[in-house]
Design a protein around this motif. Sequence first.
Motif, mmCIF file in Angstrom:
data_model
loop_
_atom_site.group_PDB
_atom_site.id
_atom_site.type_symbol
_atom_site.label_atom_id
_atom_site.label_comp_id
_atom_site.label_asym_id
_atom_site.label_seq_id
_atom_site.Cartn_x
_atom_site.Cartn_y
_atom_site.Cartn_z
ATOM 1 N N ALA A 227 0.812 -1.216 0.000
ATOM 2 C CA ALA A 227 0.000 0.000 0.000
ATOM 3 C C ALA A 227 0.847 1.268 0.000
ATOM 4 O O ALA A 227 0.517 2.248 -0.662
ATOM 5 C CB ALA A 227 -0.929 0.005 1.209
ATOM 6 N N GLN A 252 -6.990 -0.601 -0.130
ATOM 7 C CA GLN A 252 -7.356 0.744 -0.589
ATOM 8 C C GLN A 252 -7.255 1.762 0.551
ATOM 9 O O GLN A 252 -6.822 2.903 0.345
ATOM 10 C CB GLN A 252 -8.777 0.735 -1.175
ATOM 11 N N ALA A 255 -3.592 2.465 1.186
ATOM 12 C CA ALA A 255 -3.067 3.316 0.115
ATOM 13 C C ALA A 255 -3.505 4.768 0.311
ATOM 14 O O ALA A 255 -2.710 5.697 0.148
ATOM 15 C CB ALA A 255 -3.537 2.785 -1.241
ATOM 16 N N LYS A 260 -2.296 8.138 -1.600
ATOM 17 C CA LYS A 260 -2.481 7.669 -2.969
ATOM 18 C C LYS A 260 -3.936 7.836 -3.393
ATOM 19 O O LYS A 260 -4.853 7.639 -2.588
ATOM 20 C CB LYS A 260 -2.068 6.198 -3.083
ATOM 21 N N VAL A 265 -3.700 1.308 -6.477
ATOM 22 C CA VAL A 265 -3.115 -0.008 -6.199
ATOM 23 C C VAL A 265 -4.136 -1.068 -6.609
ATOM 24 O O VAL A 265 -5.206 -1.170 -6.004
ATOM 25 C CB VAL A 265 -2.739 -0.172 -4.712
#
Length: 448
Positions: A227, A252, A255, A260, A265
């Motif tokens: 991540a 998620q 991340a 991000k 990802v």
Amino acid sequence: MTKQIILGHYLGGLNHQTLWSDPAAGSQIDFASFKHAAQTAERGKFDFFFLAEGLVLRERQGQIFDQDVIGRPDTLTVLAALAEVTEHLGLVATLNATFNEPYELARQLATLDHLSGGRAGWNIVTSSDAFTGRNFRRGGFLAREDRYVRAQEFLTVARQLWDSWSAGDITADKESGRFLSRPDAGEFAFSGKQFDVSGRFTVPRSPQGQPVILQAGVSSEGREFAAGGGPDAIFSPYHTLAEAQPFYREIQQRAAAHGKPPGSVKVLPGAAFVLADTETEAIERHREIAHAQITGRGAQILLETVWNRDLSGYDPDGPLPDVDPDPDGPPIIQGRARIHQNPADTIAQWRSIAEENKYSLRELAIHVFGHVEFVGTPTQIADRLHDFVQNEGSDGFIIGSHLTPTGLDEFVDRVVPLLQERGSLRTDYEGTTLRDNLGLSTPVGSAG
């Protein structure tokens, strides 16, 4: 909006997933096998072709492991050759961050990216065992807890090397007959716990900027590395929505905590399939394939990887071994990645599964090591793949087959058109690079 399914194809080596004895099976070494598999995947509009790599021949009690020999040509060489016979398909190599060096590997991957027009990918893996390490100068020096420390530094250095050039840094002046470049193009310097390197990178910026990075690992360290450490995709071991959705959400969320954007990802479980005209026929075909893949002797050896005991005296068609595992003893199987971190807990779960389903030793091995998740008619399999992705179990799948190299053909011929009808799989490639086709942003070089 219908989410697009990411598809990769992996060509397995000689192991319990491959029916090498099938009359239709081809060579694991001949380039024609790799070419057929890759071109079939491209015909099915797959995103990438994926090759694993074995750095050592496996052994059992000091003898070559004849139930599972993982030996094949060098991965990067095969993928470079495949770049010439494919146009759009991504080319992903499994390469070890423990026994390679950043400069060498970054140079090889950047070269593959140039040769393929921006289609290179790297599945970054680690190793801590001395058995594999004895093939290398560094040996088995790396403590298990340091694997991801080295992997993170390795990736950081590689990205610094790739980013040491910007697009347009080098031009050819025909009048003077000289190459012109930014004065500091390619310069790099890094000092950390694992690496202390400096110099000048020799390969100009590649079409993707950086190869796509993939990673496997479901430990806490592996999830955090996936991540936050920089991989663009992570392999998932979960094949039911009940298990897969929490893992997908966790990746998620991790991340996002690292800043991000959503979807940066990708989560991709491995998968296999068995097709037939009816569900009943598919189930029977699956049973036949599974029993051919995992023989009685093969089942004993697979369970030995967790028990760490010689189980050859136990009847494959009888109950599970009545002894506890020996996790602290000398490894009976060498060269296979350890995927079950707590043997006692794993075996307790297996005993429960065997008791509930009245499984024999061999049937339990087929259940836990079989890796065939999608069994049914083409419509049933297309529906399951579609629903799995639309309900955030994953972003796609890495599809394998028991048959090399033609196993993917029937999936491409019979399932791919149905996914395209549902709008969840492209009918043609839109991008020119692997990053384009995966929906990933192009990294901006630090020098740019």
